[in-house]
Scaffold this motif. Structure first.
Motif, PDB file in Angstrom:
ATOM      1  N   CYS A   1      -8.970  93.791 -17.872  1.00 19.05           N
ATOM      2  CA  CYS A   1      -9.302  94.559 -19.075  1.00 19.05           C
ATOM      3  C   CYS A   1      -9.172  96.034 -18.712  1.00 19.05           C
ATOM      4  CB  CYS A   1     -10.709  94.240 -19.533  1.00 19.05           C
ATOM      5  SG  CYS A   1     -11.325  95.312 -20.862  1.00 19.05           S
ATOM      6  N   THR A   2      -8.158  96.672 -19.260  1.00 15.99           N
ATOM      7  CA  THR A   2      -7.922  98.088 -18.982  1.00 15.99           C
ATOM      8  C   THR A   2      -8.408  98.919 -20.157  1.00 15.99           C
ATOM      9  OG1 THR A   2      -6.045  97.594 -17.562  1.00 15.99           O
ATOM     10  CG2 THR A   2      -6.206  99.825 -18.430  1.00 15.99           C
ATOM     11  N   ALA A   3      -9.257  99.878 -19.852  1.00 11.63           N
ATOM     12  CA  ALA A   3      -9.853 100.714 -20.888  1.00 11.63           C
ATOM     13  C   ALA A   3      -9.128 102.042 -21.016  1.00 11.63           C
ATOM     14  CB  ALA A   3     -11.326 100.970 -20.564  1.00 11.63           C
ATOM     15  N   SER A   4      -9.066 102.536 -22.238  1.00  9.31           N
ATOM     16  CA  SER A   4      -8.600 103.890 -22.498  1.00  9.31           C
ATOM     17  C   SER A   4      -9.555 104.518 -23.501  1.00  9.31           C
ATOM     18  CB  SER A   4      -7.166 103.908 -23.035  1.00  9.31           C
ATOM     19  OG  SER A   4      -7.075 103.175 -24.231  1.00  9.31           O
ATOM     20  N   GLY A   5      -9.725 105.819 -23.379  1.00  7.61           N
ATOM     21  CA  GLY A   5     -10.652 106.513 -24.264  1.00  7.61           C
ATOM     22  C   GLY A   5     -12.072 106.552 -23.758  1.00  7.61           C
ATOM     23  N   ILE A   6     -12.366 105.774 -22.738  1.00  4.37           N
ATOM     24  CA  ILE A   6     -13.669 105.800 -22.078  1.00  4.37           C
ATOM     25  C   ILE A   6     -13.443 105.630 -20.585  1.00  4.37           C
ATOM     26  CG2 ILE A   6     -15.010 104.861 -24.004  1.00  4.37           C
ATOM     27  CD1 ILE A   6     -15.010 102.150 -22.502  1.00  4.37           C
ATOM     28  N   SER A   7     -14.457 106.004 -19.821  1.00  2.00           N
ATOM     29  CA  SER A   7     -14.427 105.740 -18.397  1.00  2.00           C
ATOM     30  C   SER A   7     -15.174 104.438 -18.160  1.00  2.00           C
ATOM     31  CB  SER A   7     -15.105 106.869 -17.626  1.00  2.00           C
ATOM     32  OG  SER A   7     -15.274 106.499 -16.270  1.00  2.00           O
ATOM     33  N   SER A   8     -14.468 103.415 -17.697  1.00  2.00           N
ATOM     34  CA  SER A   8     -15.100 102.106 -17.538  1.00  2.00           C
ATOM     35  C   SER A   8     -16.258 102.160 -16.555  1.00  2.00           C
ATOM     36  CB  SER A   8     -14.073 101.067 -17.087  1.00  2.00           C
ATOM     37  OG  SER A   8     -13.587 101.377 -15.791  1.00  2.00           O
ATOM     38  N   SER A   9     -16.233 103.123 -15.627  1.00  9.02           N
ATOM     39  CA  SER A   9     -17.306 103.203 -14.642  1.00  9.02           C
ATOM     40  C   SER A   9     -18.591 103.786 -15.235  1.00  9.02           C
ATOM     41  CB  SER A   9     -16.867 104.034 -13.439  1.00  9.02           C
ATOM     42  OG  SER A   9     -16.529 105.341 -13.851  1.00  9.02           O
ATOM     43  N   ALA A  10     -18.484 104.418 -16.392  1.00  9.38           N
ATOM     44  CA  ALA A  10     -19.660 104.999 -17.046  1.00  9.38           C
ATOM     45  C   ALA A  10     -20.272 104.063 -18.074  1.00  9.38           C
ATOM     46  CB  ALA A  10     -19.291 106.319 -17.716  1.00  9.38           C
ATOM     47  N   TYR A  11     -19.600 102.971 -18.342  1.00 10.33           N
ATOM     48  CA  TYR A  11     -20.033 102.024 -19.358  1.00 10.33           C
ATOM     49  C   TYR A  11     -20.401 100.689 -18.717  1.00 10.33           C
ATOM     50  CZ  TYR A  11     -18.722 104.714 -23.497  1.00 10.33           C
ATOM     51  OH  TYR A  11     -18.673 105.639 -24.498  1.00 10.33           O
ATOM     52  N   ALA A  12     -21.272  99.966 -19.396  1.00 11.66           N
ATOM     53  CA  ALA A  12     -21.471  98.559 -19.077  1.00 11.66           C
ATOM     54  C   ALA A  12     -20.295  97.798 -19.688  1.00 11.66           C
ATOM     55  CB  ALA A  12     -22.790  98.056 -19.645  1.00 11.66           C
ATOM     56  N   MET A  13     -19.685  96.953 -18.877  1.00  7.79           N
ATOM     57  CA  MET A  13     -18.515  96.202 -19.324  1.00  7.79           C
ATOM     58  C   MET A  13     -18.807  94.717 -19.196  1.00  7.79           C
ATOM     59  SD  MET A  13     -16.185  98.655 -19.849  1.00  7.79           S
ATOM     60  CE  MET A  13     -14.608  97.795 -19.807  1.00  7.79           C
ATOM     61  N   GLY A  14     -18.159  93.938 -20.046  1.00  7.89           N
ATOM     62  CA  GLY A  14     -18.441  92.520 -19.965  1.00  7.89           C
ATOM     63  C   GLY A  14     -17.336  91.656 -20.538  1.00  7.89           C
ATOM     64  N   TRP A  15     -17.537  90.377 -20.396  1.00 14.53           N
ATOM     65  CA  TRP A  15     -16.624  89.372 -20.942  1.00 14.53           C
ATOM     66  C   TRP A  15     -17.424  88.373 -21.770  1.00 14.53           C
ATOM     67  CZ3 TRP A  15     -11.380  89.591 -20.430  1.00 14.53           C
ATOM     68  CH2 TRP A  15     -10.865  90.440 -19.453  1.00 14.53           C
ATOM     69  N   TYR A  16     -16.898  88.079 -22.933  1.00 12.27           N
ATOM     70  CA  TYR A  16     -17.385  87.002 -23.785  1.00 12.27           C
ATOM     71  C   TYR A  16     -16.241  86.006 -23.951  1.00 12.27           C
ATOM     72  CZ  TYR A  16     -21.493  89.669 -25.450  1.00 12.27           C
ATOM     73  OH  TYR A  16     -22.676  90.357 -25.551  1.00 12.27           O
ATOM     74  N   ARG A  17     -16.578  84.835 -24.454  1.00 13.11           N
ATOM     75  CA  ARG A  17     -15.529  83.874 -24.796  1.00 13.11           C
ATOM     76  C   ARG A  17     -15.916  83.116 -26.064  1.00 13.11           C
ATOM     77  NH1 ARG A  17     -16.113  79.243 -20.009  1.00 13.11           N
ATOM     78  NH2 ARG A  17     -17.995  78.228 -20.829  1.00 13.11           N
TER      79      ARG A  17
END
Length: 121
Positions: free
Chosen positions: A22-38
């Motif tokens: 999951c590649t992010a743009s517009g945010i810094s992924s290291s500053a956000y909580a990131m996750g996966w749902y299904r």
């Protein structure tokens, strides 16, 4: 504009492995909580795993011990490594992000478009 772009889905045999990205743009992924749902056909979307901005990890249910979430800050990318896949893991997998560790586990602000994972012989 924030975008989360998933990749790495596909067809795999039971017992096999896949790595989603999951590649992010517009945010810094290291500053956000990131996750996966299904979301499997006919079922509600469910939380799979999350990683906090500080690196705290959480896994849910039967995914514990088989899935690993990680982050590459230099690539602004979060990964979900999946091992020993089972037919019941078949679903569309969605990446998500939220500034809040609490909120990302319930109603994340940002979502990717999803990537299909099919586990079948």
């Amino acid at each position: 504009q924030v975008q989360l772009v998933e990749g790495g889905g596909g067809l795999v045999q039971p017992g096999g492995s896949l790595r989603l990205s999951c590649t992010a743009s517009g945010i810094s992924s290291s500053a956000y909580a990131m996750g996966w749902y299904r979301q499997a056909p006919g079922k509600q979307r469910e939380l799979v795993a999350v990683i906090s901005s500080g690196g705290m990890l959480m896994y849910v249910g039967s995914m514990k011990g088989r899935f690993t979430i990680s982050r590459d800050s230099a690539k602004n990318t979060v990964y979900l490594q999946m091992f020993n896949l089972k037919p019941e893991d078949t679903a569309v997998y969605y990446c998500c992000a939220d500034i809040s560790w609490s909120v990302v586990r319930v109603t994340p602000q940002y979502w990717g478009q999803g990537t299909q994972v099919t586990v079948s012989s």
